[in-house]
Scaffold this motif. Structure first.
Motif, mmCIF file in Angstrom:
data_model
loop_
_atom_site.group_PDB
_atom_site.id
_atom_site.type_symbol
_atom_site.label_atom_id
_atom_site.label_comp_id
_atom_site.label_asym_id
_atom_site.label_seq_id
_atom_site.Cartn_x
_atom_site.Cartn_y
_atom_site.Cartn_z
ATOM 1 N N LEU A 130 -28.184 -1.264 -20.668
ATOM 2 C CA LEU A 130 -28.195 -2.474 -21.487
ATOM 3 C C LEU A 130 -26.807 -2.752 -22.061
ATOM 4 C CD1 LEU A 130 -31.567 -2.094 -23.447
ATOM 5 C CD2 LEU A 130 -31.033 -3.761 -21.649
ATOM 6 N N GLY A 131 -26.162 -1.702 -22.567
ATOM 7 C CA GLY A 131 -24.824 -1.869 -23.106
ATOM 8 C C GLY A 131 -23.842 -2.349 -22.058
ATOM 9 N N GLN A 132 -23.963 -1.819 -20.846
ATOM 10 C CA GLN A 132 -23.068 -2.225 -19.761
ATOM 11 C C GLN A 132 -23.284 -3.684 -19.390
ATOM 12 O OE1 GLN A 132 -20.783 -0.017 -18.499
ATOM 13 N NE2 GLN A 132 -19.876 -1.688 -17.350
ATOM 14 N N LEU A 133 -24.541 -4.113 -19.352
ATOM 15 C CA LEU A 133 -24.843 -5.513 -19.040
ATOM 16 C C LEU A 133 -24.263 -6.452 -20.089
ATOM 17 C CD1 LEU A 133 -28.546 -5.148 -17.862
ATOM 18 C CD2 LEU A 133 -26.647 -5.967 -16.456
ATOM 19 N N TRP A 134 -24.458 -6.122 -21.353
ATOM 20 C CA TRP A 134 -23.940 -6.978 -22.427
ATOM 21 C C TRP A 134 -22.415 -6.962 -22.468
ATOM 22 C CZ3 TRP A 134 -28.066 -4.544 -26.080
ATOM 23 C CH2 TRP A 134 -29.290 -5.175 -25.868
ATOM 24 N N MET A 135 -21.835 -5.791 -22.226
ATOM 25 C CA MET A 135 -20.378 -5.696 -22.218
ATOM 26 C C MET A 135 -19.797 -6.526 -21.080
ATOM 27 S SD MET A 135 -17.859 -2.459 -21.558
ATOM 28 C CE MET A 135 -18.098 -2.674 -19.793
ATOM 29 N N THR A 136 -20.430 -6.450 -19.911
ATOM 30 C CA THR A 136 -19.957 -7.225 -18.767
ATOM 31 C C THR A 136 -20.025 -8.714 -19.061
ATOM 32 O OG1 THR A 136 -20.704 -5.485 -17.253
ATOM 33 C CG2 THR A 136 -20.300 -7.663 -16.309
ATOM 34 N N ARG A 137 -21.109 -9.126 -19.695
ATOM 35 C CA ARG A 137 -21.248 -10.541 -20.061
ATOM 36 C C ARG A 137 -20.178 -10.947 -21.070
ATOM 37 N NH1 ARG A 137 -22.112 -15.498 -18.442
ATOM 38 N NH2 ARG A 137 -23.036 -16.832 -20.037
ATOM 39 N N ALA A 138 -19.872 -10.053 -22.010
ATOM 40 C CA ALA A 138 -18.838 -10.352 -23.006
ATOM 41 C C ALA A 138 -17.488 -10.564 -22.340
ATOM 42 C CB ALA A 138 -18.756 -9.219 -24.026
ATOM 43 N N TYR A 139 -17.150 -9.703 -21.373
ATOM 44 C CA TYR A 139 -15.874 -9.857 -20.674
ATOM 45 C C TYR A 139 -15.876 -11.091 -19.777
ATOM 46 C CZ TYR A 139 -13.761 -5.468 -22.159
ATOM 47 O OH TYR A 139 -13.180 -4.480 -22.904
ATOM 48 N N GLN A 140 -17.051 -11.552 -19.414
ATOM 49 C CA GLN A 140 -17.156 -12.731 -18.560
ATOM 50 C C GLN A 140 -16.884 -14.015 -19.336
ATOM 51 O OE1 GLN A 140 -21.076 -13.478 -16.818
ATOM 52 N NE2 GLN A 140 -20.102 -13.990 -14.885
ATOM 53 N N VAL A 141 -17.290 -14.071 -20.589
ATOM 54 C CA VAL A 141 -17.208 -15.326 -21.348
ATOM 55 C C VAL A 141 -16.104 -15.352 -22.396
ATOM 56 C CG1 VAL A 141 -19.674 -15.737 -21.010
ATOM 57 C CG2 VAL A 141 -18.913 -14.550 -23.069
ATOM 58 N N GLY A 142 -15.544 -14.191 -22.753
ATOM 59 C CA GLY A 142 -14.542 -14.157 -23.821
ATOM 60 C C GLY A 142 -13.195 -13.662 -23.341
ATOM 61 N N PRO A 143 -12.124 -13.967 -24.102
ATOM 62 C CA PRO A 143 -10.803 -13.420 -23.776
ATOM 63 C C PRO A 143 -10.847 -11.901 -23.785
ATOM 64 C CG PRO A 143 -10.651 -15.144 -25.432
ATOM 65 C CD PRO A 143 -12.106 -14.826 -25.280
ATOM 66 N N VAL A 144 -10.201 -11.283 -22.816
ATOM 67 C CA VAL A 144 -10.384 -9.859 -22.589
ATOM 68 C C VAL A 144 -9.846 -8.992 -23.728
ATOM 69 C CG1 VAL A 144 -8.255 -9.631 -21.251
ATOM 70 C CG2 VAL A 144 -10.118 -8.047 -20.855
ATOM 71 N N PRO A 146 -9.415 -9.590 -27.168
ATOM 72 C CA PRO A 146 -10.278 -9.510 -28.355
ATOM 73 C C PRO A 146 -11.589 -8.789 -28.084
ATOM 74 C CG PRO A 146 -9.366 -11.714 -28.126
ATOM 75 C CD PRO A 146 -9.033 -10.979 -26.869
ATOM 76 N N VAL A 147 -12.143 -8.976 -26.895
ATOM 77 C CA VAL A 147 -13.382 -8.269 -26.556
ATOM 78 C C VAL A 147 -13.138 -6.767 -26.539
ATOM 79 C CG1 VAL A 147 -15.106 -7.867 -24.752
ATOM 80 C CG2 VAL A 147 -14.392 -10.196 -25.290
ATOM 81 N N ALA A 148 -11.992 -6.355 -25.978
ATOM 82 C CA ALA A 148 -11.665 -4.929 -25.944
ATOM 83 C C ALA A 148 -11.489 -4.379 -27.352
ATOM 84 C CB ALA A 148 -10.403 -4.702 -25.119
ATOM 85 N N ALA A 149 -10.958 -5.200 -28.254
ATOM 86 C CA ALA A 149 -10.762 -4.738 -29.625
ATOM 87 C C ALA A 149 -12.084 -4.406 -30.298
ATOM 88 C CB ALA A 149 -10.002 -5.791 -30.432
ATOM 89 N N THR A 150 -13.128 -5.149 -29.952
ATOM 90 C CA THR A 150 -14.434 -4.891 -30.571
ATOM 91 C C THR A 150 -15.060 -3.594 -30.084
ATOM 92 O OG1 THR A 150 -15.644 -6.155 -28.886
ATOM 93 C CG2 THR A 150 -14.881 -7.357 -30.821
ATOM 94 N N SER A 151 -14.540 -3.019 -28.992
ATOM 95 C CA SER A 151 -15.114 -1.774 -28.486
ATOM 96 C C SER A 151 -14.935 -0.633 -29.477
ATOM 97 C CB SER A 151 -14.485 -1.391 -27.140
ATOM 98 O OG SER A 151 -13.111 -1.065 -27.301
ATOM 99 N N ALA A 152 -13.997 -0.793 -30.414
ATOM 100 C CA ALA A 152 -13.807 0.241 -31.435
ATOM 101 C C ALA A 152 -14.975 0.313 -32.403
ATOM 102 C CB ALA A 152 -12.507 -0.015 -32.201
ATOM 103 N N ALA A 153 -15.899 -0.647 -32.300
ATOM 104 C CA ALA A 153 -17.103 -0.575 -33.130
ATOM 105 C C ALA A 153 -18.028 0.552 -32.662
ATOM 106 C CB ALA A 153 -17.854 -1.907 -33.100
ATOM 107 N N THR A 154 -17.800 1.075 -31.466
ATOM 108 C CA THR A 154 -18.657 2.143 -30.940
ATOM 109 C C THR A 154 -18.683 3.376 -31.844
ATOM 110 O OG1 THR A 154 -18.316 1.390 -28.671
ATOM 111 C CG2 THR A 154 -19.098 3.642 -28.963
ATOM 112 N N PRO A 155 -17.522 3.954 -32.216
ATOM 113 C CA PRO A 155 -17.588 5.109 -33.121
ATOM 114 C C PRO A 155 -18.166 4.749 -34.478
ATOM 115 C CG PRO A 155 -15.321 4.415 -32.791
ATOM 116 C CD PRO A 155 -16.141 3.683 -31.793
ATOM 117 N N LEU A 156 -17.942 3.514 -34.935
ATOM 118 C CA LEU A 156 -18.510 3.073 -36.214
ATOM 119 C C LEU A 156 -20.031 3.122 -36.154
ATOM 120 C CD1 LEU A 156 -18.446 1.650 -38.994
ATOM 121 C CD2 LEU A 156 -18.266 -0.517 -37.752
ATOM 122 N N LEU A 157 -20.609 2.532 -35.104
ATOM 123 C CA LEU A 157 -22.060 2.517 -34.958
ATOM 124 C C LEU A 157 -22.607 3.918 -34.718
ATOM 125 C CD1 LEU A 157 -22.403 -0.695 -32.753
ATOM 126 C CD2 LEU A 157 -22.886 -0.463 -35.197
#
Length: 198
Positions: A130-144, A146-157
């Motif tokens: 599920l995470g891979q599907l949503w991440m792929t969709r994020a990279y499909q629709v958003g600038p790469v 800023p999307v990569a910057a949000t990946s740092a939320a992983t250790p937070l969560l």
């Protein structure tokens, strides 16, 4: 968590997407927050050198793994121009399974024997998909970048869920890192999506 920096650095060259100054701020701050979360607590002991030479290989592997992840993210961005998330995730998983199968054949692994372990592995696989599907969709629709910057939320969560599910209370340093990540990997990228800092 160095992949965000690699993506921000390579996106202009490989994708023609300019990395805004605000994105660099988010990436740098996320690195600080992640370091605060993962900093060895023994390193706080007086007289201990946390930059000892024997840890050089681990740090180098961390940088290389971040680079490999960044290449994967950029490849997803490029492939998403003509393929949907399900197609990309299918082939990503197929190649991962093939590579791990070869590895397991060379260096046999011990299979789990407890039902609860199998349940955890199946659950991890489902949530990872599920995470891979949503991440792929994020990279499909958003600038790469800023999307990569949000990946740092992983250790937070991860820290938040560990506190809820495992009762692992974060210490003061970790709480500070969580605060930094809330700003750098959640709030700031959302602000940049509406009004990029340049």
């Amino acid at each position: 968590q160095t992949s965000g920096a690699w993506v921000a650095a390579m996106a202009p060259w490989l994708l023609g997407e300019r990395t805004a100054v605000g994105v660099w701020v988010a990436v740098a701050a996320s690195a600080v927050g992640t370091a605060m979360l993962g900093w060895p607590r023994d390193a706080l002991a007086p007289g201990l050198d946390v930059f000892a030479a024997d840890d050089g290989a681990g740090r180098l592997l961390g940088l290389v793994s971040g680079l490999a992840a960044a290449v994967a993210y950029l490849s997803i961005r490029r492939a998403s121009a003509s393929n949907g998330p399900a197609v990309i995730v299918f082939y990503f998983t197929a190649m991962s399974t093939l590579a791990c199968g070869v590895w397991a054949a060379i260096d046999p692994v011990a299979w789990p024997t407890r039902a609860v372990t199998w349940g955890c592995l199946v659950g991890a696989g489902l949530f990872a998909t599920l995470g891979q599907l949503w991440m792929t969709r994020a990279y499909q629709v958003g600038p790469v970048a800023p999307v990569a910057a949000t990946s740092a939320a992983t250790p937070l969560l991860t820290v938040v869920l560990a506190a809820i599910l495992l009762g692992q209370a974060p210490d003061g340093l970790a709480m500070g890192g969580m605060a930094v990540l809330c700003v750098s990997s959640v709030a700031l990228p959302l602000v940049l999506a509406r009004s990029p800092l340049r």
